[in-house]
Scaffold this motif. Structure first.
Motif, PDB file in Angstrom:
ATOM      1  N   PHE A   1     -55.400  23.963  26.923  1.00 58.09           N
ATOM      2  CA  PHE A   1     -54.306  23.709  28.049  1.00 58.09           C
ATOM      3  C   PHE A   1     -52.929  23.100  27.129  1.00 58.09           C
ATOM      4  CE2 PHE A   1     -51.971  21.067  30.901  1.00 58.09           C
ATOM      5  CZ  PHE A   1     -51.977  21.906  31.986  1.00 58.09           C
ATOM      6  N   ASN A   2     -53.109  22.190  26.184  1.00 55.15           N
ATOM      7  CA  ASN A   2     -51.871  22.019  25.466  1.00 55.15           C
ATOM      8  C   ASN A   2     -51.219  23.200  24.790  1.00 55.15           C
ATOM      9  OD1 ASN A   2     -50.235  19.787  24.937  1.00 55.15           O
ATOM     10  ND2 ASN A   2     -51.245  18.794  23.143  1.00 55.15           N
ATOM     11  N   ARG A   3     -51.804  24.007  24.084  1.00 57.35           N
ATOM     12  CA  ARG A   3     -51.392  25.164  23.344  1.00 57.35           C
ATOM     13  C   ARG A   3     -50.828  26.114  24.708  1.00 57.35           C
ATOM     14  NH1 ARG A   3     -50.537  23.026  20.378  1.00 57.35           N
ATOM     15  NH2 ARG A   3     -51.517  22.172  18.396  1.00 57.35           N
ATOM     16  N   PHE A   4     -51.448  26.300  25.557  1.00 59.45           N
ATOM     17  CA  PHE A   4     -50.914  26.825  26.551  1.00 59.45           C
ATOM     18  C   PHE A   4     -49.681  26.548  27.246  1.00 59.45           C
ATOM     19  CE2 PHE A   4     -55.523  28.544  27.979  1.00 59.45           C
ATOM     20  CZ  PHE A   4     -55.287  29.421  26.920  1.00 59.45           C
ATOM     21  N   MET A   5     -49.268  25.345  27.055  1.00 62.56           N
ATOM     22  CA  MET A   5     -48.123  24.725  27.655  1.00 62.56           C
ATOM     23  C   MET A   5     -47.090  24.640  26.691  1.00 62.56           C
ATOM     24  SD  MET A   5     -48.382  24.140  30.914  1.00 62.56           S
ATOM     25  CE  MET A   5     -49.917  25.360  31.087  1.00 62.56           C
TER      26      MET A   5
END
Lengths: 244, 480
Positions: B139-143
């Motif tokens: 999630f962090n990377r996608f954001m």
């Protein structure tokens, strides 16, 4: 002596190869009311559109209130601000309320403070009897009310001359009277007016002079009574016999 | 009692028809329901084809029986009017209901029932459903893309601040309402630009940001004492002068020392990514392409040949090349024309390229609106003494732009959905990050979850935009 506010000399205009106005000479004195009539396609509208340079003329000169109309744009906007115009299709700004329609140009062109402009607008709307509609939008009014608003809008610029381009042609018969009444009141107040219209009753009532145009030429120009009582040219006689 | 004619249902025996019809439809739906949710075929004793078509046949007869004109029952009438007008529509309605019932169980099972979200490695995903753990972990990377974890608060803070500044319009008092357009068109984008390039980007350049703010604050304070006649010039000249003074005269030495000491860590644009990059690129392209498009559309109608043909050339050129080529050119070809030591950031180049590309489309959309206006509007504005700019700003553009809100919204939605193409220059916004994550050896085989996730996000963004455009249309609707 009365001074000449509009002076047109030897004016010619073409649309492409087609000559719409031929050798027009016209002088209008201050506070005179002039009705221009004639069959359709005779160049009446084009003539008055030339007076505030919505159309350009190619030859001759037009002098409005001492300023000659030329290519110089800056002058043009000043002259246009002094010449009010009312159109056949009203041409109100549909995205603005009636009041805003009237105050737009005074505020932005004449740099009038907003409050003052609104007072002035309400005053003129009152004169044409639609002050109670001030906050509506043009789309909510009848044709007659819209045309009266258009007259008020032009008056808000406090013009020296008012041009009317067939103001009643797009209206229902019942609404014609209310618009003509507003114009009669304006005439009585002493405005210089040039009116293109087919309303001969109006011409008889207020006009000082009547101009008859055909095929781009001024065929006849005469005092109102004279014009209706004994027209000189055959073309005028024919026209009057058909319209009256 | 009248004789029942089942081919011609009528009002006299309305309840006989109604009950029979409703029971038949209910049975047909029940059969499909059992079949789809519990995998039980209660009509399996019938021969194959008949048992397959039985629900359809029963439902069809049932709908035929309840099709009674002017029955006087409101609910029945509305059904008959909307989904049961004739045999063909009844057939289609049934089919749609069956397809929905049939497709619910697998969807539910994939999304929720058999899906996994607990745990933090691929091993927990044993069920047949989706593996939301994958989304959770990434999630962090996608954001935020490759933005360093410790610095992500800067992105959050900037976005929250910008979102807050964006809502100022709702709180403005009557007195400041007339400045709102100016604020949103000029001030807000500039603030956003500062935030993003000096705060998210960081580095010694951060001090430029502080000088900018100091210059702005000082000039606003002094601005209160300047007569309104000169304000226009004042606010153009003074802040820039102050900024230059601050930067090069007063604080030049300090800049270097402070820059070493405690400036925000510099994060190069190549490391930005994910949804935040999608937002940044879309936001800037939207606000740049609109004014450029506006001027191109006006230019195309201009009387000056140079402006006219320049505008036509721009529009036709940018409309004539594919976006992906434009992006390639901006990253590969464009730097070749620059002097050796000059460097323009990749992200900036991409934003300029997309803005120009979309501006051409916006220009043509706006031109459509300009042409829809009657000539009388121009005549009326001119006859009131307005010049070209007053006429356009006060009369023509408000009407023309109102007309083209749907078209512009269309172009903007397309723009947002075009942003994933920036992967060709190596910038990874959300779809780019998905593609990266799906090739990670530890997380192979979860492409589906990623794309579903991205679709949902894009749908939310685009749906919000289209709703907003619809609201705008309603707000500016003045006819009748």
């Amino acid at each position: 002596m009365s001074d000449k506010i509009i002076q047109i000399t030897e004016m010619n205009k073409w649309f492409g190869d087609f000559q719409v106005l031929k050798n027009i000479n016209l002088e209008v004195e201050k506070n005179k009311k002039i009705v221009v009539c004639g069959p359709s396609g005779s160049g009446k509208s084009t003539l008055i559109r030339c007076i505030n340079r919505l159309e350009e003329h190619q030859q001759g000169s037009i002098v409005v209130d001492g300023n000659e109309l030329t290519e110089d744009t800056k002058d043009i906007e000043k002259i246009r601000a002094e010449v009010g115009m009312v159109f056949q299709q009203f041409n109100l700004f549909p995205h603005l309320s009636i009041l805003d329609n009237c105050t737009l140009a005074p505020i932005w062109v004449k740099k009038m403070p907003k409050k003052e402009a609104e007072d002035l607008a309400l005053q003129h709307l009152e004169k044409v009897q639609i002050a109670d509609q001030a906050n509506k939008y043009p789309g909510q009014l009848s044709g007659g009310q819209q045309q009266r608003c258009a007259i008020a809008r032009a008056l808000c610029m406090e013009p020296k001359i008012m041009l009317f381009d067939e103001p009643t042609s797009a209206l229902d018969p019942e609404m014609i009277k209310e618009v003509l009444d507003a114009m009669v009141n304006l005439a009585k107040a002493g405005m210089t007016m040039i009116v293109v219209t087919h309303e001969m009753g109006f011409a008889k009532e207020v006009a000082d002079e009547v101009i008859f145009m055909d095929e781009g030429m001024i065929v006849e120009r005469a005092e109102t009574k004279e014009f209706f009582a004994n027209p000189k040219s055959d073309r005028t006689k024919l026209f009057l016999s058909q319209i009256l | 009692m009248n004789k029942l004619n089942f081919l011609q249902p009528d009002k006299n025996n309305i309840y006989t028809y109604l009950y029979t019809g409703v029971i038949l439809v209910a049975i047909s739906i029940f059969i499909v329901f059992l079949n789809s949710f519990f995998n039980k075929d209660i009509v399996s004793f019938l021969p194959g084809p008949i048992s397959f078509f039985l629900p359809l046949i029963l439902g069809f007869i049932g709908l035929h029986l309840i099709r009674i004109d002017y029955s006087g029952l409101r609910f029945l009438d509305s059904i008959n009017k909307n989904i049961n007008t004739n045999n063909f529509n009844a057939f289609l309605s049934l089919l749609i209901v069956f397809v929905v019932i049939k497709s619910l169980p697998p969807l539910l099972s994939w999304f929720i029932l058999d899906a996994n979200i607990a745990g933090d490695s691929k091993d927990v995903c044993t069920g047949s459903g989706a593996c939301w753990t994958y989304i959770k972990i990434w999630f962090n990377r996608f954001m935020y893309g490759m933005y360093p974890n410790a610095e992500q608060w800067r992105i959050n803070l900037s976005f929250i601040a910008l979102a807050f500044l964006g809502t100022i319009g709702f709180f403005a008092t009557e007195k400041f309402k007339k400045y709102l357009t100016l604020y949103y068109v000029v001030v807000y984008p500039v603030i956003a630009f500062f935030f993003i390039f000096f705060f998210i980007s960081g580095g010694p350049i951060f001090f430029d940001f502080s000088y900018g703010i100091i210059a702005a604050v000082i000039s606003i304070i002094i601005g209160f004492f300047i007569p309104s006649k000169f304000k226009m010039y004042y606010f153009i000249i003074v802040p820039i002068t102050l900024y230059i003074l601050l930067k090069y005269v007063f604080f030049y030495e300090e800049l270097i020392e402070l820059g070493k000491l405690e400036a925000l860590e510099w994060v190069e644009t190549g490391a930005w990514g994910g949804l935040s990059l999608t937002f940044i690129v879309s936001f800037f392209c939207l606000i740049f392409c609109f004014p450029i498009g506006l001027f191109l559309s006006l230019g195309r109608r201009s009387d000056f040949p140079i402006i006219k043909y320049f505008s036509i050339g721009m529009i036709e050129f940018w409309r004539g090349v594919p976006l992906i080529t434009v992006l390639f050119m901006s990253s590969v070809m464009f730097p070749m024309f620059l002097p050796e030591d000059m460097f323009i950031d990749k992200l900036v180049r991409v934003i300029i390229a997309i803005s120009l590309f979309e501006a051409a489309y916006v220009a043509e959309v706006i031109r459509g609106g300009l042409q829809a206006l009657p000539r009388g509007q121009y005549d009326a504005a001119k006859s009131l003494g307005m010049g070209y700019w007053k006429m356009h700003i006060l009369v023509i553009l408000p009407q023309a732009l109102k007309l083209v809100i749907p078209g512009i919204a269309n172009t903007f939605l397309a723009l947002v959905k075009d942003t994933p193409l920036i992967f060709v220059v190596g910038l990874l916004e959300i779809v780019g990050m998905l593609n990266l994550a799906k090739t990670n050896p530890e997380w192979l085989g979860f492409a589906m979850e990623g794309y579903v996730f991205a679709s949902v996000l894009f749908f939310i963004i685009c749906y919000a935009m289209s709703k907003y455009s619809y609201n705008l249309e309603q707000k500016y609707k003045t006819e009748r």
